[in-house]
Write an enzyme that holds these catalytic residues in place. Structure first.
Site, PDB file in Angstrom:
ATOM      1  N   LYS A  53       0.842  -1.210   0.000  1.00  0.00           N
ATOM      2  CA  LYS A  53       0.000   0.000   0.000  1.00  0.00           C
ATOM      3  C   LYS A  53       0.870   1.250   0.000  1.00  0.00           C
ATOM      4  O   LYS A  53       0.626   2.205  -0.744  1.00  0.00           O
ATOM      5  CB  LYS A  53      -0.918   0.008   1.234  1.00  0.00           C
ATOM      6  CG  LYS A  53      -2.042  -1.009   1.163  1.00  0.00           C
ATOM      7  CD  LYS A  53      -2.781  -1.153   2.489  1.00  0.00           C
ATOM      8  CE  LYS A  53      -3.826  -2.258   2.398  1.00  0.00           C
ATOM      9  NZ  LYS A  53      -4.505  -2.528   3.673  1.00  0.00           N
ATOM     10  N   GLN A  97      -3.991  -0.887   9.836  1.00  0.00           N
ATOM     11  CA  GLN A  97      -4.008  -2.239   9.270  1.00  0.00           C
ATOM     12  C   GLN A  97      -4.579  -3.212  10.306  1.00  0.00           C
ATOM     13  O   GLN A  97      -4.093  -3.283  11.424  1.00  0.00           O
ATOM     14  CB  GLN A  97      -2.578  -2.646   8.865  1.00  0.00           C
ATOM     15  CG  GLN A  97      -2.486  -3.984   8.189  1.00  0.00           C
ATOM     16  CD  GLN A  97      -3.185  -4.013   6.825  1.00  0.00           C
ATOM     17  OE1 GLN A  97      -3.072  -3.093   6.020  1.00  0.00           O
ATOM     18  NE2 GLN A  97      -3.924  -5.088   6.571  1.00  0.00           N
ATOM     19  N   ASP A 120     -10.713   3.736   4.662  1.00  0.00           N
ATOM     20  CA  ASP A 120     -11.009   2.302   4.634  1.00  0.00           C
ATOM     21  C   ASP A 120     -12.525   2.046   4.699  1.00  0.00           C
ATOM     22  O   ASP A 120     -12.976   0.921   4.494  1.00  0.00           O
ATOM     23  CB  ASP A 120     -10.331   1.608   5.821  1.00  0.00           C
ATOM     24  CG  ASP A 120      -9.277   0.617   5.383  1.00  0.00           C
ATOM     25  OD1 ASP A 120      -9.172   0.367   4.159  1.00  0.00           O
ATOM     26  OD2 ASP A 120      -8.577   0.073   6.253  1.00  0.00           O
TER      27      ASP A 120
END
Ligand code: NAP
Length: 284
Positions: A53, A97, A120
């Site tokens: 990412k 994450q 997200d």
């Protein structure tokens, strides 16, 4: 019939190119999109995801703020980092994450991220806005699936779509997006009876189960579009999806491979969400 193999790698490269153009336009107007990436602990899979990412974000012209915290990090310390990122003017998107170590409540972390930086799409406000039809950040994987469906030429309005899986990350937002695209949507999960029969009626199948080759090729309706979100290892340790690929490809109109289908799209759409978040900083 031999199916069109939907090339997620190529489509993701196209999306990343579009993002890079937008990032340059924003930078020319004084706004360099910024993404904060937070990794807690040393889970090898998470380290790989974060590395990918971060690399893709930098290549697209975004500024990345890396935060790697030890596995022993307490919930309060993580929440105070998120709070600082929420008020950092250069940070447009915050990605924590998951999974986080078990001493940290993941839902609390999701709720702590400012909704305007929730790239997200996991904050409950984002989920609620999606279902209510308000503009919102949408989780990157289902967004990527929608782009793959579009690029593959699938007709969604009036189509019978079946989503297998109901996670907050994939299944539920997928259902909301397909419904918003006027599909007739059926949601399946581990308690669904006669899954094979339900799938046999589907014009569009999205499998997000996490069980290798669980969806059999002969369940696929001839001419259907099949999107395989699953990432599993088979008995030989090889990466495979939730769908029996070769047999399904005999019947489908179009199908995604694993790897090279949905996976690359998730990162591309994260970058896109971050660039959209950065627009908030443009002078009105
Ligand atoms: P998850 O949270 O574990 O959810 C799995 C879903 O599958 C659940 O809703 C579960 O039903 C359902 N399920 C399990 N066994 C089933 C069965 N026998 N029949 C029907 N449904 C069944 O997983 P997730 O996070 O949504 O991820 C799903 C898969 O996608 C995983 O392989 C993951 O690695 C992959 N993934 C890939 C990407 C990517 O970028 N390519 C991104 C995210 C996830 P219940 O709700 O009843 O338990």
């Amino acid at each position: 019939m031999s199916a069109l193999i939907i090339d997620g790698k190529a489509i993701a490269a196209k999306v990343r190119g579009e993002v890079a153009v937008q990032a340059r336009e924003l930078a020319a107007r004084g706004v360099v999109p910024g993404l904060a990436v937070v990794l807690v602990g040393e889970d090898p899979a998470s380290q790989v995801y974060v590395r990918n990412k971060t690399k893709a974000a930098r290549e697209a012209g975004l500024t990345v703020f890396d935060h790697v915290l030890p596995a022993s990090t307490g919930e309060r310390d993580l929440l105070s980092l998120v709070e600082r990122l929420n008020s950092a003017p250069q940070v447009d998107g915050i990605l924590v994450q998951f999974p986080v170590p078990k001493q940290i409540d993941a839902q609390k972390v999701q709720r702590s991220i400012a909704p305007e930086k929730d790239v997200d799409g996991l904050h409950p406000e984002s989920a609620g806005r999606l279902w209510a039809g308000h503009p919102s950040f949408v989780p990157c994987t289902p967004l990527g699936v929608m782009r793959l469906l579009k690029e593959s030429g699938a007709t969604l309005a009036g189509a019978d779509a079946v989503v297998i899986g109901r996670s907050n990350l994939v299944g539920k937002p997928m259902v909301a997006l397909l419904l918003a695209a006027d599909a007739t949507v059926t949601v399946c999960h581990s308690k669904t009876r006669n899954l094979a029969e339900v799938v046999r009626r589907a014009d569009v199948v999205v499998a997000a189960i996490g069980r290798g080759e669980f969806v059999k090729g002969d369940w696929i309706k001839p001419g259907a579009t099949v999107i395989d979100v699953g990432m599993n290892r088979n008995a030989d340790g090889k990466l495979c999806g939730d769908v029996e690929f070769a047999a399904a490809a005999e019947r489908a109109r179009a199908i995604t491979p694993v790897p090279g289908g949905v996976g690359p799209m998730t990162i591309a759409l994260l970058l896109d969400n971050t660039v959209q978040a950065a627009r908030r900083r443009l002078p009105r």
